[in-house]
Design a protein around this motif. Sequence first.
Motif, PDB file in Angstrom:
ATOM      1  N   GLU A 376       0.836  -1.197   0.114  1.00  0.00           N
ATOM      2  CA  GLU A 376      -0.150   0.097   0.019  1.00  0.00           C
ATOM      3  C   GLU A 376       0.784   1.249   0.025  1.00  0.00           C
ATOM      4  O   GLU A 376       0.602   2.181  -0.557  1.00  0.00           O
ATOM      5  N   LYS A 377       1.837   1.342   0.733  1.00  0.00           N
ATOM      6  CA  LYS A 377       2.813   2.186   0.815  1.00  0.00           C
ATOM      7  C   LYS A 377       3.654   2.473  -0.494  1.00  0.00           C
ATOM      8  O   LYS A 377       3.808   3.697  -0.910  1.00  0.00           O
ATOM      9  N   ALA A 378       3.682   1.551  -1.355  1.00  0.00           N
ATOM     10  CA  ALA A 378       4.447   1.663  -2.827  1.00  0.00           C
ATOM     11  C   ALA A 378       3.321   1.837  -3.631  1.00  0.00           C
ATOM     12  O   ALA A 378       3.703   2.085  -4.984  1.00  0.00           O
ATOM     13  N   GLY A 379       2.145   2.034  -3.252  1.00  0.00           N
ATOM     14  CA  GLY A 379       1.018   2.235  -4.297  1.00  0.00           C
ATOM     15  C   GLY A 379       0.622   0.862  -5.171  1.00  0.00           C
ATOM     16  O   GLY A 379       0.103   1.031  -6.219  1.00  0.00           O
ATOM     17  N   ASP A 380       0.849  -0.274  -4.639  1.00  0.00           N
ATOM     18  CA  ASP A 380       0.629  -1.233  -5.564  1.00  0.00           C
ATOM     19  C   ASP A 380       0.099  -2.556  -5.031  1.00  0.00           C
ATOM     20  O   ASP A 380       0.664  -3.845  -5.070  1.00  0.00           O
ATOM     21  N   GLN A 381      -0.962  -2.436  -4.344  1.00  0.00           N
ATOM     22  CA  GLN A 381      -1.411  -3.505  -3.309  1.00  0.00           C
ATOM     23  C   GLN A 381      -2.287  -4.508  -4.489  1.00  0.00           C
ATOM     24  O   GLN A 381      -2.361  -5.563  -4.224  1.00  0.00           O
ATOM     25  N   ASP A 382      -2.521  -4.067  -5.791  1.00  0.00           N
ATOM     26  CA  ASP A 382      -3.091  -4.909  -6.486  1.00  0.00           C
ATOM     27  C   ASP A 382      -2.264  -5.930  -6.908  1.00  0.00           C
ATOM     28  O   ASP A 382      -2.739  -7.173  -7.140  1.00  0.00           O
ATOM     29  N   ALA A 383      -1.194  -5.754  -6.968  1.00  0.00           N
ATOM     30  CA  ALA A 383       0.107  -6.806  -7.271  1.00  0.00           C
ATOM     31  C   ALA A 383      -0.242  -7.964  -6.256  1.00  0.00           C
ATOM     32  O   ALA A 383       0.194  -9.211  -6.568  1.00  0.00           O
ATOM     33  N   TYR A 384      -0.111  -7.570  -5.022  1.00  0.00           N
ATOM     34  CA  TYR A 384      -0.259  -8.658  -3.907  1.00  0.00           C
ATOM     35  C   TYR A 384      -1.570  -9.416  -4.077  1.00  0.00           C
ATOM     36  O   TYR A 384      -1.422 -10.705  -4.043  1.00  0.00           O
ATOM     37  N   CYS A 385      -2.788  -8.700  -4.480  1.00  0.00           N
ATOM     38  CA  CYS A 385      -4.160  -9.596  -4.394  1.00  0.00           C
ATOM     39  C   CYS A 385      -3.934 -10.367  -5.853  1.00  0.00           C
ATOM     40  O   CYS A 385      -4.453 -11.678  -5.717  1.00  0.00           O
ATOM     41  N   ASP A 386      -3.245 -10.083  -6.831  1.00  0.00           N
ATOM     42  CA  ASP A 386      -3.343 -10.778  -8.179  1.00  0.00           C
ATOM     43  C   ASP A 386      -2.282 -11.927  -7.736  1.00  0.00           C
ATOM     44  O   ASP A 386      -2.746 -13.176  -8.243  1.00  0.00           O
ATOM     45  N   TYR A 387      -1.361 -11.864  -6.813  1.00  0.00           N
ATOM     46  CA  TYR A 387      -0.723 -13.138  -6.718  1.00  0.00           C
ATOM     47  C   TYR A 387      -1.331 -14.352  -5.993  1.00  0.00           C
ATOM     48  O   TYR A 387      -1.256 -15.499  -6.073  1.00  0.00           O
ATOM     49  N   ARG A 388      -1.943 -13.635  -5.001  1.00  0.00           N
ATOM     50  CA  ARG A 388      -2.914 -14.596  -4.146  1.00  0.00           C
ATOM     51  C   ARG A 388      -3.921 -15.298  -5.145  1.00  0.00           C
ATOM     52  O   ARG A 388      -4.226 -16.786  -4.780  1.00  0.00           O
ATOM     53  N   MET A 389      -4.568 -14.668  -6.144  1.00  0.00           N
ATOM     54  CA  MET A 389      -5.799 -15.086  -6.535  1.00  0.00           C
ATOM     55  C   MET A 389      -5.088 -16.289  -7.762  1.00  0.00           C
ATOM     56  O   MET A 389      -5.526 -17.205  -8.025  1.00  0.00           O
ATOM     57  N   ARG A 390      -4.059 -15.752  -8.349  1.00  0.00           N
ATOM     58  CA  ARG A 390      -3.144 -16.805  -9.087  1.00  0.00           C
ATOM     59  C   ARG A 390      -2.911 -17.963  -8.267  1.00  0.00           C
ATOM     60  O   ARG A 390      -2.869 -18.953  -9.030  1.00  0.00           O
ATOM     61  N   MET A 391      -2.326 -17.846  -7.156  1.00  0.00           N
ATOM     62  CA  MET A 391      -1.780 -19.166  -6.553  1.00  0.00           C
ATOM     63  C   MET A 391      -2.986 -20.092  -5.995  1.00  0.00           C
ATOM     64  O   MET A 391      -2.870 -21.277  -6.195  1.00  0.00           O
TER      65      MET A 391
END
Length: 551
Positions: A376-391
């Motif tokens: 969130e600090k880096a402005g890229d929380q979507d990347a974290y969610c995408d990896y969780r869904m992909r896994m």
Amino acid sequence: MHSSPVQHGPIDELYRGLTADDGAAAVSVILKVRGETCDIDCLYCYEKRKEAPGGARIDAGQVRRLAEIFPGRRLAIELHGGEPLTAGREHIGEVLRELAAQPSVIRVSIQTNGVLLDDAWLDLFESAYPGLRIGVSLDGDAKGNAWRVGYDGAPVYPKVAAALRLLAARGWKAGAIAAVTPAVVGRAEEVLDHLAGFEAVNAVSFVPCFDTPVQRPTASSGRRLPASRLLQQAAVGAEDGPAWAISPSQYAEFVLAATARWITGGHFTRLKLEPAVSTIRRLRGLGTGFCHFSDLKCDHVFTLYPDGRLGSCDELPWPQAQITRLGQTAGEPAIVAAQRQLPLLNQGKGLMGRCSGCSYRSVCGGGCIATRWRYEKAGDQDAYCDYRMRMIDGIAALLAQPAHPDGAWCRAARWRPQTRTACGTSMSSSLSGTARTWTVRPCGYTPARTATSTPSVSPASTRPMTSTRATRSGTRRSRPVSARWSTPSPARGAASRTTAARATRTTASACSRPSAGSGSCRATARSTPAWPPPCAVRPPPRPPPCPLPFK
């Protein structure tokens, strides 16, 4: 038997607060026995980036005080660091004997780099706390341990490997925590095979180095920098983060490759693999002790430092995560009140607001608050969610068709929760008191062959597994499931038939495993009939065996 508190919303299902009337839930306490003090100098060490005094040691009196603060609450204790063995055998013996004397302590583990481990230490463990669980930090093979070095810059892998062989010779078992860095990306099968080759290793947890925000080397108090810090300086400073950092998408692909190898290579018969097992349990609607997938998150995890600082999870930034001091708190009610006023915890819980409308939340569990905070600090929380869904998608595909591991890289197959059951059977799960049902398909189910079909993988049947923390019970078994394709509505009439006819002439998406780091699905033009889609996870002729024999 205590009852669980009633949950009031989607976020409460993912993040359960610590309350006095929920005495059945255990809390985990991480004892930083020597703070950040360690006998080696791993370049990626997050503990040494904190503001922490060195030299002091947690003593038996502080352990006794912890039990007094949480009366009647079950405690899971982990001796951590830095390196806890640097406290010395006599001191660690006193701490272990005090823990053994506390009836509220249900489990004790120690996380060590293994360098100091010898027969004398094992003799102490056997006499002071025979049920001690040992975790060893080892990033796979020698190549994978490139970032784990001594202060002289020399690799410590040979000493750690020797410690694991000693554990096996003495009849001990140990879990391995392996950091996923560029040194192992693209080599998941090789790395897992290497770790499984150690007789003492009965569990492997792959943890990501999501350290892209790290832009500065670890501070050093001495005038002359040790060789390890010079290596670290050379690895830090790039715009995309330090040389040991990986992206969420790289981690997802690594986990899928490791899970596929875990199943097809037969490692599941003796080795627990995380985060695969927790994902599987959540796909089945079962609980897990892994906080990234559980509702028992930061409010149920505490960290104690030698100087008496008591705070939340050690992965959160300090001093922001500090709640109170051990000698200044009156007890659990005061800690609960301080938690609810801590800005960092409130911000972390707020970040999970985006999870409330996500269809993956019942399996994902919201992930790690500390990691979400950093992204969130880096402005890229979507990347974290995408990896969780992909896994989740990939592991669901592997469970649906373990005989076809390439299905894990099919981007067309997406997992989703179902609301009705087949063959009159159902599998219900309880997630913080909320019932959910999943579709259970018998193996050999043949999908309708229509061009509009989209594969969707239902959760697989697994046997329940003992988790590493307190979990809710639930041991329902069902048959293995297969991929499910949706069929077009009869109302579409001729349009559906026309579309189906075109399927024999049009191209199809051929999904295959990506090359290292690509993480994408390749489309290939075909002149042959396009059905079933080449990327589909097809049902095998016989039901595959349950991939998890653990009990």
